[in-house]
Scaffold this active site. Structure first.
Site, PDB file in Angstrom:
ATOM      1  N   PRO A 214       0.816  -1.165   0.000  1.00  0.00           N
ATOM      2  CA  PRO A 214       0.000   0.000   0.000  1.00  0.00           C
ATOM      3  C   PRO A 214       0.872   1.245   0.000  1.00  0.00           C
ATOM      4  O   PRO A 214       1.790   1.350   0.798  1.00  0.00           O
ATOM      5  CB  PRO A 214      -0.729  -0.137   1.310  1.00  0.00           C
ATOM      6  CG  PRO A 214      -0.686  -1.567   1.667  1.00  0.00           C
ATOM      7  CD  PRO A 214       0.401  -2.179   0.899  1.00  0.00           C
ATOM      8  N   GLU A 215       0.598   2.121  -0.894  1.00  0.00           N
ATOM      9  CA  GLU A 215       1.249   3.429  -0.860  1.00  0.00           C
ATOM     10  C   GLU A 215       0.251   4.375  -0.215  1.00  0.00           C
ATOM     11  O   GLU A 215      -0.773   3.949   0.301  1.00  0.00           O
ATOM     12  CB  GLU A 215       1.615   3.870  -2.284  1.00  0.00           C
ATOM     13  CG  GLU A 215       2.480   2.825  -2.996  1.00  0.00           C
ATOM     14  CD  GLU A 215       2.996   3.274  -4.346  1.00  0.00           C
ATOM     15  OE1 GLU A 215       3.196   4.479  -4.547  1.00  0.00           O
ATOM     16  OE2 GLU A 215       3.207   2.403  -5.205  1.00  0.00           O
TER      17      GLU A 215
ATOM     18  N   LYS B  92       2.696   6.642   4.667  1.00  0.00           N
ATOM     19  CA  LYS B  92       2.132   5.293   4.602  1.00  0.00           C
ATOM     20  C   LYS B  92       1.830   4.743   5.982  1.00  0.00           C
ATOM     21  O   LYS B  92       1.571   3.550   6.142  1.00  0.00           O
ATOM     22  CB  LYS B  92       3.120   4.356   3.892  1.00  0.00           C
ATOM     23  CG  LYS B  92       3.557   4.854   2.517  1.00  0.00           C
ATOM     24  CD  LYS B  92       4.676   3.982   1.965  1.00  0.00           C
ATOM     25  CE  LYS B  92       5.263   4.608   0.707  1.00  0.00           C
ATOM     26  NZ  LYS B  92       6.444   3.857   0.242  1.00  0.00           N
TER      27      LYS B  92
ATOM     28  N   ARG C 170       3.112 -11.470   4.008  1.00  0.00           N
ATOM     29  CA  ARG C 170       4.577 -11.398   4.006  1.00  0.00           C
ATOM     30  C   ARG C 170       5.170 -10.840   5.293  1.00  0.00           C
ATOM     31  O   ARG C 170       6.386 -10.789   5.421  1.00  0.00           O
ATOM     32  CB  ARG C 170       5.058 -10.580   2.801  1.00  0.00           C
ATOM     33  CG  ARG C 170       4.923 -11.326   1.514  1.00  0.00           C
ATOM     34  CD  ARG C 170       5.428 -10.518   0.333  1.00  0.00           C
ATOM     35  NE  ARG C 170       6.845 -10.219   0.424  1.00  0.00           N
ATOM     36  CZ  ARG C 170       7.514  -9.514  -0.474  1.00  0.00           C
ATOM     37  NH1 ARG C 170       6.886  -9.044  -1.531  1.00  0.00           N
ATOM     38  NH2 ARG C 170       8.790  -9.289  -0.335  1.00  0.00           N
TER      39      ARG C 170
ATOM     40  N   ARG D 117      14.910   0.401  -6.903  1.00  0.00           N
ATOM     41  CA  ARG D 117      13.621  -0.190  -7.270  1.00  0.00           C
ATOM     42  C   ARG D 117      13.502  -0.292  -8.782  1.00  0.00           C
ATOM     43  O   ARG D 117      14.043   0.537  -9.511  1.00  0.00           O
ATOM     44  CB  ARG D 117      12.470   0.678  -6.738  1.00  0.00           C
ATOM     45  CG  ARG D 117      12.586   1.029  -5.277  1.00  0.00           C
ATOM     46  CD  ARG D 117      12.529  -0.188  -4.368  1.00  0.00           C
ATOM     47  NE  ARG D 117      11.275  -0.894  -4.514  1.00  0.00           N
ATOM     48  CZ  ARG D 117      10.146  -0.535  -3.894  1.00  0.00           C
ATOM     49  NH1 ARG D 117      10.141   0.489  -3.081  1.00  0.00           N
ATOM     50  NH2 ARG D 117       9.056  -1.222  -4.083  1.00  0.00           N
TER      51      ARG D 117
END
Length: 259
Positions: free
Chosen positions: A2-3, A59, A122, A249
């Site tokens: 989630p951003e 976030k 995760r 990234r």
DNA sequence: CCGGATGTTCACCT
DNA sequence: GAGGTGAACATCCG
């Protein structure tokens, strides 16, 4: 993860628990508690407390409790939020909508019978009491043009700087790629190398991009991300997109248009 | 079977 | 100090 946009959906959902009293805390995964906190300590502090507000910085989702206590919820890449059985988001881009009991990492049970549950396959998220907000930059959804300009300095890649949560809070990999593509800016350029017009453009596009993708349903709804999924070229000009690691990234951009 | 995925943190380089 | 890289976390998906 989630951003910013997804966490904002979570925050809106979490407003449902404002005014409600915590009956008990479930923290089955000790590893999920940050700051050396144990489940027992957390229960002792939270049991009986009333949630007074649901805020967001970047976030990080913040639940204000009675007194000055603040509970910080972090969702990692695969964390989802479910309140009273209602999910803010059905599924995440890199995580199915499945809900296995073992993925339930943290829960607040309320005196009225409802609950707030974090599902995180995760385990990259976590829960922290009184998180230090000094380490977070201004929120990307509300930052002004001057403050954004101040974020842009140094020789670091523009994308790396926009992802740096201590300078600017809330943007993640997908949003930054979409933003820079819309602003026609090369992600590998030095952050401090933008001229005044480019900085203004970046701020304008930031606001617009967040508003638009918020309405569409999240960080994964950007034009660039959709194109990347289908491996068609640039959604505007059709020329091939570049792919490389920038700021640690995977980064997609249109070398022909982004300068 | 392998690689990579919206994130953060930390060790270890240059 | 500034920046870069890679690993770790655990699981799913193509």
């Amino acid at each position: 993860m989630p951003e910013l946009l997804e966490v904002e959906y979570y925050r809106r959902l979490a407003e449902r628990v404002v005014g409600r009293r915590i009956a008990s805390v479930d923290a089955p995964d000790a590893w999920y508690l940050r700051g050396g906190l144990t489940a027992g300590e957390l229960g002792a502090l939270l049991d009986g407390a009333v949630v007074r507000g649901a805020r967001r910085q970047g976030k990080l989702l913040l639940l204000d409790l009675d007194g000055d206590a603040v509970l910080g919820l972090r969702f990692g890449m695969t964390g989802r939020l479910v309140v009273d059985g209602v999910a803010a988001i059905d599924k995440l881009e890199y995580s199915s909508g499945r809900r296995e009991p073992r993925w339930e990492r943290f829960a607040l049970r309320f005196a009225d019978g409802g609950d707030l549950v974090m599902i995180d396959p995760r385990r990259l998220g976590g829960v922290e009491l009184d998180p230090c907000l000094d380490a977070l930059g201004p929120d990307a959804a509300s930052i002004g043009p001057a403050a954004l300009g101040a974020v842009l300095d140094g020789g670091v890649a523009l994308k790396a700087r926009l992802l740096d949560q201590s300078r600017l809070a809330g943007l993640g990999n997908l949003l930054v790629d979409e933003l820079l593509w819309r602003a026609h800016l090369d992600p590998t350029r030095p952050a401090g190398g933008l001229d005044a017009a480019e900085r203004r453009r970046l701020h304008r596009v930031l606001r617009r991009t967040l508003a638009e993708l918020d309405g569409r349903g999240g960080s994964h709804t950007g034009d660039l991300f959709v194109a990347r999924d289908r491996s068609t070229g640039c959604p505007r000009c059709g020329r091939p997109l570049a792919r490389a690691t920038v700021g640690g990234r995977t980064t997609i951009w249109c070398p022909a248009e982004q300068r």
